[in-house]
Motif scaffolding. Sequence first.
Motif, PDB file in Angstrom:
ATOM      1  N   UNK A 167     -23.601  62.748   2.828  1.00  0.00           N
ATOM      2  CA  UNK A 167     -22.494  62.043   2.197  1.00  0.00           C
ATOM      3  C   UNK A 167     -22.885  61.451   0.843  1.00  0.00           C
ATOM      4  N   UNK A 168     -24.170  61.156   0.669  1.00  0.00           N
ATOM      5  CA  UNK A 168     -24.615  60.552  -0.592  1.00  0.00           C
ATOM      6  C   UNK A 168     -24.377  61.469  -1.791  1.00  0.00           C
ATOM      7  N   UNK A 169     -24.139  62.748  -1.551  1.00  0.00           N
ATOM      8  CA  UNK A 169     -23.917  63.699  -2.637  1.00  0.00           C
ATOM      9  C   UNK A 169     -22.581  63.476  -3.350  1.00  0.00           C
ATOM     10  N   UNK A 170     -21.620  62.818  -2.679  1.00  0.00           N
ATOM     11  CA  UNK A 170     -20.293  62.659  -3.283  1.00  0.00           C
ATOM     12  C   UNK A 170     -19.948  61.196  -3.543  1.00  0.00           C
ATOM     13  N   UNK A 171     -20.944  60.331  -3.471  1.00  0.00           N
ATOM     14  CA  UNK A 171     -20.726  58.911  -3.730  1.00  0.00           C
ATOM     15  C   UNK A 171     -20.383  58.702  -5.208  1.00  0.00           C
ATOM     16  N   UNK A 172     -19.528  57.719  -5.490  1.00  0.00           N
ATOM     17  CA  UNK A 172     -19.207  57.332  -6.859  1.00  0.00           C
ATOM     18  C   UNK A 172     -20.509  57.170  -7.653  1.00  0.00           C
ATOM     19  N   UNK A 231     -29.490  53.303   2.782  1.00  0.00           N
ATOM     20  CA  UNK A 231     -29.215  54.495   3.586  1.00  0.00           C
ATOM     21  C   UNK A 231     -28.540  54.136   4.914  1.00  0.00           C
ATOM     22  N   UNK A 232     -29.028  53.079   5.573  1.00  0.00           N
ATOM     23  CA  UNK A 232     -28.451  52.698   6.871  1.00  0.00           C
ATOM     24  C   UNK A 232     -27.000  52.233   6.714  1.00  0.00           C
ATOM     25  N   UNK A 233     -26.737  51.526   5.627  1.00  0.00           N
ATOM     26  CA  UNK A 233     -25.382  51.043   5.370  1.00  0.00           C
ATOM     27  C   UNK A 233     -24.434  52.216   5.127  1.00  0.00           C
ATOM     28  N   UNK A 234     -24.865  53.180   4.311  1.00  0.00           N
ATOM     29  CA  UNK A 234     -24.029  54.351   4.021  1.00  0.00           C
ATOM     30  C   UNK A 234     -23.805  55.184   5.275  1.00  0.00           C
ATOM     31  N   UNK A 235     -24.837  55.316   6.092  1.00  0.00           N
ATOM     32  CA  UNK A 235     -24.722  56.118   7.318  1.00  0.00           C
ATOM     33  C   UNK A 235     -23.664  55.536   8.248  1.00  0.00           C
ATOM     34  N   UNK A 236     -23.709  54.211   8.460  1.00  0.00           N
ATOM     35  CA  UNK A 236     -22.742  53.580   9.348  1.00  0.00           C
ATOM     36  C   UNK A 236     -21.335  53.615   8.746  1.00  0.00           C
ATOM     37  N   UNK A 237     -21.249  53.452   7.437  1.00  0.00           N
ATOM     38  CA  UNK A 237     -19.946  53.510   6.759  1.00  0.00           C
ATOM     39  C   UNK A 237     -19.315  54.891   6.932  1.00  0.00           C
ATOM     40  N   UNK A 238     -20.123  55.945   6.723  1.00  0.00           N
ATOM     41  CA  UNK A 238     -19.613  57.306   6.880  1.00  0.00           C
ATOM     42  C   UNK A 238     -19.167  57.586   8.300  1.00  0.00           C
ATOM     43  N   UNK A 239     -19.920  57.100   9.265  1.00  0.00           N
ATOM     44  CA  UNK A 239     -19.547  57.295  10.671  1.00  0.00           C
ATOM     45  C   UNK A 239     -18.231  56.591  10.985  1.00  0.00           C
ATOM     46  N   UNK A 240     -18.053  55.397  10.433  1.00  0.00           N
ATOM     47  CA  UNK A 240     -16.811  54.653  10.669  1.00  0.00           C
ATOM     48  C   UNK A 240     -15.611  55.397  10.099  1.00  0.00           C
ATOM     49  N   UNK A 241     -15.751  55.883   8.867  1.00  0.00           N
ATOM     50  CA  UNK A 241     -14.656  56.630   8.243  1.00  0.00           C
ATOM     51  C   UNK A 241     -14.379  57.913   9.021  1.00  0.00           C
ATOM     52  N   UNK A 242     -15.415  58.580   9.481  1.00  0.00           N
ATOM     53  CA  UNK A 242     -15.253  59.824  10.230  1.00  0.00           C
ATOM     54  C   UNK A 242     -14.476  59.589  11.522  1.00  0.00           C
ATOM     55  N   UNK A 243     -14.781  58.492  12.221  1.00  0.00           N
ATOM     56  CA  UNK A 243     -14.057  58.183  13.460  1.00  0.00           C
ATOM     57  C   UNK A 243     -12.589  57.878  13.179  1.00  0.00           C
ATOM     58  N   UNK A 244     -12.322  57.216  12.062  1.00  0.00           N
ATOM     59  CA  UNK A 244     -10.926  56.927  11.703  1.00  0.00           C
ATOM     60  C   UNK A 244     -10.125  58.212  11.494  1.00  0.00           C
ATOM     61  N   UNK A 245     -10.788  59.262  11.013  1.00  0.00           N
ATOM     62  CA  UNK A 245     -10.100  60.512  10.668  1.00  0.00           C
ATOM     63  C   UNK A 245     -10.142  61.540  11.794  1.00  0.00           C
TER      64      UNK A 245
END
Length: 829
Positions: free
Chosen positions: A715-720, A729-743
Amino acid sequence: METKTLHFLSLIIISLISSSTSYSPTDNYLLNCGSATNTSLYNRVFVSDASRTGSFFLSADRSISLADQNPSPNSPALYHTARVFTTPSSYKFNIKKNGTHLVRFHFSPFAARGFNLSTAKFSVLVNGNVMLNDFSTQVVVLKEYIIKANDKMLEILLRPVAESGFGFISAIEVFSAPKDFIVDYGAKLVSADGIEEYQNLSLHVLETIHRINVGGSKLTAFNDTLWRTWIPDDDFLVLKTAAKRVATTHTPNYQSGGASPEIAPDNVYMTAQQMNKDNATLGARFNITWDFPVGSSGVRHLVRLHFCDIVSTSLNQLYFDVYVNDLSAYKDLDLSTLTFHMLSSPVYLDLIADSDDLGTMRVSVGPSDISTSLKINAILNGVEIMKMVNVLDSQTGYKKRRIWIVLGSIFGGLLVFSLVVLAVVLLCKCRKQKPKPRRAESVGWTPLRVYGGSSHTRLSEVTVNASPGSNGYHSLRIPIADIQLATNNFDENLIIGSGGFGMVYKGVLKDNTKVAVKRGVPGSRQGLPEFQTEIAVLSRIRHRHLVSLIGYCEEQSEMILVYEYMERGPLKNHLYGSGYPTLSWKQRLEICIGAARGLHYLHTGSTQGIIHRDIKSTNILLDQNYVAKVADFGLSRSGPCLNETHVSTGVKGSFGYLDPEYFRRQQLTDKSDVYSFGVVLFEVLCARPAVDPLLAREQVNLAEWAMQWQKKGILEKIVDPHLVGQIKRSSLKKYGETAEKCLADYGVDRPTMGDVLWNLEYVLQLQESGPSREPRVNGNANAQELPSPSMVPQGSSSDDAGAEKDDGNGVSDITTSKVFSQLMTNEGR
C-alpha cells in the motif's frame, strides 16, 4: 474457451473495419496554431494559422508563436506549438453554408520562452457567446462544441484574464456537420413532471462531455467519419456483473434511415452491452445502469442513446425500458418499429434531462413488463452526453431580443396601468370587508408542519426518539430579513460553495455568530425532501462531530438552511486540487477519527439509528482547529427497526462511494455508510478523488485500485507523496486493514462504525508510541467477545452502556460503555 476465442477474434475483425466512405464538409478549417508549417493528424492536414488563404483571418496584433523545445516523443506534432495572446484577439472564418458546425479547441500546455502555458487563464467566445470562462489547464485538453452558424462569418475570440495576462491555443477545427446531425424535432424532455416534446434543439450550443462506445473498445478518429473519439463504458457501469458484452462482424444496415455512419461509426453499432442473464444472483429482471459524472448539478444536457439490435434472431423479440436519472423515458421500446422492421439497423434517441443533485447523469436499460420469460433482455450500443449551453446564436438571439424589447415595452405599459386600476378597486373593497385571519405559511411548496408530520411531508421517513419540543420546528425559524442582512442580500462575493441543493453563503447573524447559509433554488420543489429531512435530523441530534443546524427559513418560497460556520471547509479541499497546506498524517488520522465518532453517534444514538447515505470527503467539514464534523443529511434515513435487518429504499449516494450491495439489493443498512467511509479512508491516504476518469482505466475507481495494492501488501506505493517518510509501517498496515474491511463486498463482513473508530484510535497510537494493546476485532456475528465489564473505568457502571449524556453545552455524546471502555484509557489517547 472456444467461445472466448471467437469473441476475441470478432473484436479484432471489428477493430479493422472502418467506415467505407469519408465525410467531406462544406466548411473545413483545420489550423495548426503558432506554427509556420502544416502538420498532419489522423490523415488530416492542419495548416499554419500564419498563412493567409482569404478564407480566415487572424486578428492578433500582440500574439506570439511558441514552440515546445522539449516535446514528448509520443505527442502529435500538432501539440508542439501554440499561439499566445496577450490582448483579446480573434480568428474569423468565412462560412460558405449556414447550419450546424463542429468547433474544436486543442490546448497543449508547455513552458517556453518565459511562458508557462499551464498558468494561462483566459476566456473563449464564439460569435460573442462564452464557451470557456476563466479557463486554464495543466494537461492536454480537447473541447468540442456544436453550434448553429447563421451568418457569413464565424468569430472565435480569445480574451486573457487579468490575473495571468495571457491565453493560448494549440489548434482549431471548424467544419460543417452533416445534414440533420442535430434536428429540432423528435427530442424528449424527461423530468419528474413527465415527458414532453423539446423544440428548437439546434439553437442551443452543445458542449460534448462524454462519447461512449458501449460494449466495445476505444475508437479513435481513424474509425470515425467525423474524427471523433469514443471510449469504453466499463468505468461508468454501476454494477459490472449486470452487463455482458455482445458483438457482431456484420456491418450495420443503414437502409432504414434511422441513423447514418456520421451519427455514429459502424463500430459503435456493432458492439453492445446486454443483460448478463448468466449471473443468477441478480434474478430474472434487473437493469443495467451507467453513471456519467458531468460536473455541475441541475444543468440541462442532451443525452443521445444509440441502439442497434444485434442480439435478436427475429423481429419483435426485444422489448425493453429506458430510464434517465431513474425516470422513465421509453416504455416497452421495440427497436424494430423505429427501423422499418429491420434487424441490425442503427437508430438513436435524443433525450433532454437535467443532471442530478450529485452532478451525474444516470442511464439505465431494463426488461419490459411485456417481455416473455425466454426473451427478457435489454441492450445499449452507445451514449453521447452534451451540455446545453444556455445561449442562442448571437444573430438570432439579438433579433429576437430586440423584437421582444419593443413588444415588452408596449404590453408592459398596459399591464402596469391595468394593475394600478385593479389595485385601487381591490383596496376599496378590502376597506369595506372585515379582514379574515390568514395562516402564516409561505407559498410555492408545502410548508413544514409541527412535530407529528403530515401526509404532505416526508419528515416521518427520518425519525429518532427525541421530539423537537412543544413548538415543533418553529423554534428554529429565522426571518428572511435576518438572513438577507447576514448575507448582504445574498452577495455573490460571499458564496463559499455550491451543490445540488443550491448556493452556500458565508454570513454573520445579528449576535455576531458566523454561519453558513445554504439557499435552495427559489421557488423550486426539487430540493424539498432533502430540505425537510435535513431539518428533521439536525433539529433532534447534537454532537461535537456533527455540523449543527442554527435554523431555517421558508418564507417567500425560499428554502434556506443555516449552519454553524466551518472555517476550513470540506476535507476534500485539503487533500487535493485546492492549494491548501498539506495535512500531516497525524492531522489526517484525527480528522478520520472525528468523522468516525460522528457517524458512530448517528448509527447508535437512538433506537433505530440514522443512516447518512452520502458519506464522502466533501461532506466532512473542518472547523478552525481542524476538528472534523459530518455534514449534509439531506439523504439520511432512519435505520431498521429492532425486528428488521435493513431498510428497503431507492438507491441514493455519490458515484465512487456507493455501497455495491446496497445498489444491487436496494437494502440499506448502516454498513452502507461504513463502505463509503472506507473509500474516504483511501482518499485521505492517497490524496486523490474517488473517481477520476482522466486516469488509466485500472486507476479510475479509487476503491478498486487501492484494494489491489492493499491485497498485494504494498500500500505504501500509492501513498500521497507528501506523506512519504511520515507514516510508521505498523500504523499504515493497520490503517490499510481497516479500510479493506470497510470495503468488504457484503455488509455482514464489514465492521461497525464503533469498530472502525476503535481501530483508527489504535492506528494513531501505533503512529505516536507503538502498540501497547491488542487491536479490536470486528463487531459482527463471528467476532470475539468485547472486553469484559471489569475494564470499564472507575465511576461508570455496566448499566450505563450505550446511554447518552450532555456535556453542558447542549452536545450529546455516548457515555463510557463496553464499546468505548478501552478508548477512555490513557493508552488509547
